[in-house]
Scaffold this active site. Structure first.
Site, mmCIF file in Angstrom:
data_model
loop_
_atom_site.group_PDB
_atom_site.id
_atom_site.type_symbol
_atom_site.label_atom_id
_atom_site.label_comp_id
_atom_site.label_asym_id
_atom_site.label_seq_id
_atom_site.Cartn_x
_atom_site.Cartn_y
_atom_site.Cartn_z
ATOM 1 N N GLU A 225 -2.378 0.137 7.889
ATOM 2 C CA GLU A 225 -1.540 -0.931 7.353
ATOM 3 C C GLU A 225 -0.311 -0.388 6.634
ATOM 4 O O GLU A 225 0.794 -0.915 6.774
ATOM 5 C CB GLU A 225 -2.359 -1.810 6.405
ATOM 6 C CG GLU A 225 -1.558 -2.966 5.823
ATOM 7 C CD GLU A 225 -2.346 -3.802 4.831
ATOM 8 O OE1 GLU A 225 -1.792 -4.796 4.331
ATOM 9 O OE2 GLU A 225 -3.516 -3.459 4.552
ATOM 10 N N HIS B 118 2.582 -7.298 4.219
ATOM 11 C CA HIS B 118 1.251 -6.756 4.454
ATOM 12 C C HIS B 118 0.780 -7.131 5.854
ATOM 13 O O HIS B 118 1.378 -7.976 6.522
ATOM 14 C CB HIS B 118 0.262 -7.290 3.413
ATOM 15 C CG HIS B 118 0.510 -6.783 2.039
ATOM 16 N ND1 HIS B 118 -0.296 -5.860 1.417
ATOM 17 C CD2 HIS B 118 1.512 -7.061 1.158
ATOM 18 C CE1 HIS B 118 0.180 -5.599 0.218
ATOM 19 N NE2 HIS B 118 1.278 -6.315 0.026
ATOM 20 N N HIS C 232 0.835 -1.212 0.000
ATOM 21 C CA HIS C 232 0.000 0.000 0.000
ATOM 22 C C HIS C 232 0.868 1.261 0.000
ATOM 23 O O HIS C 232 1.937 1.256 -0.580
ATOM 24 C CB HIS C 232 -0.977 -0.034 1.174
ATOM 25 C CG HIS C 232 -1.790 -1.286 1.194
ATOM 26 N ND1 HIS C 232 -2.889 -1.474 0.394
ATOM 27 C CD2 HIS C 232 -1.608 -2.446 1.891
ATOM 28 C CE1 HIS C 232 -3.392 -2.699 0.619
ATOM 29 N NE2 HIS C 232 -2.621 -3.309 1.506
ATOM 30 N N GLU D 214 1.358 -11.963 5.201
ATOM 31 C CA GLU D 214 0.312 -11.272 5.970
ATOM 32 C C GLU D 214 0.679 -11.425 7.444
ATOM 33 O O GLU D 214 0.418 -12.439 8.072
ATOM 34 C CB GLU D 214 -1.062 -11.881 5.692
ATOM 35 C CG GLU D 214 -1.600 -11.577 4.310
ATOM 36 C CD GLU D 214 -2.224 -10.196 4.211
ATOM 37 O OE1 GLU D 214 -2.057 -9.392 5.148
ATOM 38 O OE2 GLU D 214 -2.896 -9.932 3.199
#
Length: 713
Positions: free
Chosen positions: A550, A602, A536, A673
């Site tokens: 995040e 992430h 992101h 993740e």
């Protein structure tokens, strides 16, 4: 993670999109928002719909705003979406999509709901390289695509420039990057490979009232003024025009049904590669979209035919009326006079300086034979017209030169001078920079700084050597190096600043006479290379919960990972070093460019289940996996195991996922993740610097172990 968060054994939130057609009725999703390029999309006729825990949103309001071409084919109930070079086809109730003709499995099949055709936004967005985000707290989906540059904006940008034909500067301004409005005469200017099209239309495309028509054909013509005609069955009421990415002309024809016998017309000459067409809209009115793809700089005009039954796109032909070369005071001056405003690319190619004018010819009677010039730096000029309708002047040089370009209306002036640097040269065949060891210059104490995010590499020598090697900028343009700048920094040390066409590394060496810097790819210099991708960034915050974003957590962990990798002797690149938002395609491209391995970081989220927690790692089985020494799956498993041991997170396992950065990376890749931001206890842990350091060390250890596996094969 991009688009939405996956949770094992739980329904994942997916975003889908509308287009048009008949079936069951479902409830609208309350309080859900859709943001496209920062603008909220509201459509009372097609509000968001929930279908088996999948959020459905209106398609036209998404992809047309992102400048994709969307069309519906009723005969086989299929949807075509095109953007740039990517084409996607999906069919109703079919779990297989075609991406550039290759079948790919999708999580949810397109459906017809409330007379609307629904298609998966996540799959399409990632395939096209768009950024997708989901904020569970605000129940907001967001899509971010590249900016659209209108032709009127293009003209405004050109007016801001100095008379120099600095196409690279124009390209930077058009992308919103900083650049000087003017150009120093000592700085070479010219085209850096960027295609820039310019609208020079004089006729207004006046809107009128006319019945619905059909677009029947697209025909090329040739002659003194080549053009392409979009032919309609009857009078055309309205046309809108704009440019995309500097090399595509888009025409939206209103009140027009697409009745063309084919969707693509390939030309490959006169500066136009091809034209693509589709039924871009059916409601509230018909719109046929035609996109012309250019392969070189071009001036064009758009006008209706006299009976308004055709739209003619003229590629404006220019003409070189005469050219001459004057010499004196250590420089040669080339003057080129055009019939219309001067438009040419100027660049060095080996031992030649080329002046290439697209869509141009030479005036009748103008000699195109080789012409000895008697210049001090230019020994001959050759004039020729190539098979892409460009007129070129090829200047053979006696030695390496510097040059500057200026244009005033139809007159272009190229000033060719001896360089202000000496005892330094670049071989564009071997990609080697050679510097004479004069005045005590040596590589022993040279400091190397890799500014890869700026595509620059700096070699600083311990002392000032301006008297020995001079100063200035050496144009190169060999596909590796764009230019080499010689200067002293504020501390008085001489620097060699290499401007790169791509991320490179340099092997610096010396012998008794010279210091050498050879440009190589990173994997040629470094035994181990890793690209770390903080997910992101910028306008895409990713998931948010418990007061955390995040994107911020990803960047913090990624920076610590890069430091840990470098400490282990691994050359490391970050896809972003700050709160910016490189596209998915840019992230994959950087990793492919430098080679080695790729790790994307992430933080997970599950807004419907605040108790969801743990570690997930993804991979995608790319075609190269059998020959690279270690597969993406193996890399993901090694890193996952190291993270479990270091962090104590719950094991949610490693599994395949068709994420864009995984599918489009051509090297072993893993997508981590690192816990759930939506779980309060885990969010507090993830935000801890101590936890982040443990995770970073574990990722670095995993990568090093994966390299060991690769090297033992």
């Amino acid at each position: 993670m991009n688009a939405h968060k996956f949770a094992k054994n739980a329904a994942a939130l997916s975003l889908c999109v509308l287009i048009s057609a008949p079936a069951p009725v479902f409830a609208a999703a309350p309080d859900m928002r859709l943001i496209v390029n920062g603008e909220e999309i509201t459509d009372p006729t097609a509000p968001p719909v929930i279908y088996d825990d999948y959020a459905l949103v209106p398609a036209r309001g998404v992809f047309e705003k992102l400048n994709a071409i969307v069309s519906w084919r009723a005969d086989d109930r299929s949807v075509d979406i095109s953007y740039g070079a990517v084409n996607i086809t999906l069919r109703i109730d079919d779990y297989e999509a075609l991406v550039d003709g290759k079948p790919e499995r999708i999580d949810v099949a397109p459906k017809i709901i409330n007379d609307k055709t629904m298609i998966p936004l996540r799959f399409i967005s990632e395939s096209l390289g768009f950024e997708v985000g989901w904020d569970p707290d605000a129940r907001t989906a967001s899509v971010v695509g590249p900016p659209v540059e209108r032709l009127s904006d293009q003209r405004h940008l050109e007016e801001r420039l100095s008379p120099s034909l600095d196409m690279a500067a124009l390209h930077k301004i058009s992308e919103g990057l900083e650049t000087d409005d003017g150009a120093d005469e000592s700085t070479p200017s010219g085209n850096s490979g960027v295609i820039t099209i310019k609208d020079v239309s004089t006729d207004a495309l006046i809107k009128t009232s006319a019945p619905q028509t059909k677009i029947m054909d697209i025909t090329p013509s040739s002659g003194d003024k080549p053009y392409f005609s979009i032919v309609a069955e009857s009078e055309i009421s309205e046309v809108d025009k704009f440019s995309l990415d500097g090399d595509r002309l888009v025409l939206d024809i209103y009140g027009a049904l697409n009745a063309l016998p084919k969707n693509e017309y390939v030309f490959g000459n006169d500066g136009v590669l091809k034209a693509r067409a589709s039924q871009n809209r059916t409601e509230p009115s018909l719109v046929t979209r035609v996109v012309f793809e250019m392969d070189q700089n071009a001036e064009f005009s758009v006008a209706f035919s006299e009976d308004r039954k055709a739209i003619n796109v003229h590629l404006e032909q220019n003409e070189i009326l005469n050219y001459s070369l004057e010499t004196g005071e250590g420089k040669d001056v080339l003057s080129v006079r055009f019939r219309n405003d001067a438009n040419a690319d100027v660049y060095l190619d080996g031992g030649k300086l080329l002046v290439r004018a697209p869509n141009s010819s030479f005036a009748d009677g103008l000699s195109t034979d080789d012409s000895p010039t008697g210049g001090s730096l230019v020994k001959a000029i050759k004039a020729a017209r190539d098979d892409k309708s460009a007129a070129s002047l090829e200047l053979s040089l006696n030695e390496r030169v510097s040059y500057s370009v200026s244009a005033d209306g139809p007159l272009m002036v190229v000033v060719i001078t001896k360089p202000t640097y000496r005892n330094i040269e670049y071989d564009d065949k071997s990609h080697v920079l050679r510097i004479a060891k004069t005045g005590g210059l040596t590589a022993i104490n040279a400091k190397e700084t890799d500014l890869y995010s700026k595509l620059e590499y700096v070699i600083q020598f311990a002392g000032s050597y301006g008297a020995e090697i001079g100063y200035g900028e050496m144009p190169v343009r060999d596909g590796f190096v764009n230019s080499v700048k010689i200067c002293d920094n504020d501390a008085g040390f001489t620097e060699i600043i290499i401007s790169e066409a791509r991320i490179l590394a340099y092997e610096v060496s010396e012998d008794n006479e010279y210091v050498y810097a050879r440009a190589v790819t990173p994997v040629e210099k470094y035994k181990r290379v890793v690209t770390v991708d903080p997910g992101h960034g910028g306008r895409d915050p990713g998931a948010s919960a418990n007061g955390l974003l995040e994107k911020d957590l990803c960047l913090s962990v990624a920076k610590k990972t890069a430091e840990a990798l470098e400490a282990r002797g691994v050359k490391t690149y970050l896809t972003r070093e700050d709160d910016s938002y490189p596209s998915l395609s840019a992230r994959a491209a950087l990793a492919n460019d430098v080679g080695g391995m790729f790790v994307s970081i992430h933080i997970n989220s599950a807004d419907k289940n605040p108790n969801a927690n743990g570690l997930e790692t993804f991979f995608y089985p790319n075609d190269f996996d059998g020959s690279s020494g270690v597969s993406g799956e193996k890399l993901a498993n090694i890193i996952h195991k190291e993270l479990l041991a270091a962090t104590g997170l719950k094991d949610r396992t490693v599994f395949k996922n068709e994420l864009y950065v995984l599918k489009n990376s051509k090297l072993p890749s893993a997508f981590v993740e690192l816990g759930f931001i939506s779980a309060p206890d885990e969010a507090a842990k993830i935000s801890s610097p101590a936890f982040q350091l443990k995770a970073a060390e574990a990722i670095a250890d995993g990568a090093v172990k994966a390299f060991g596996v690769k090297e033992s094969n």
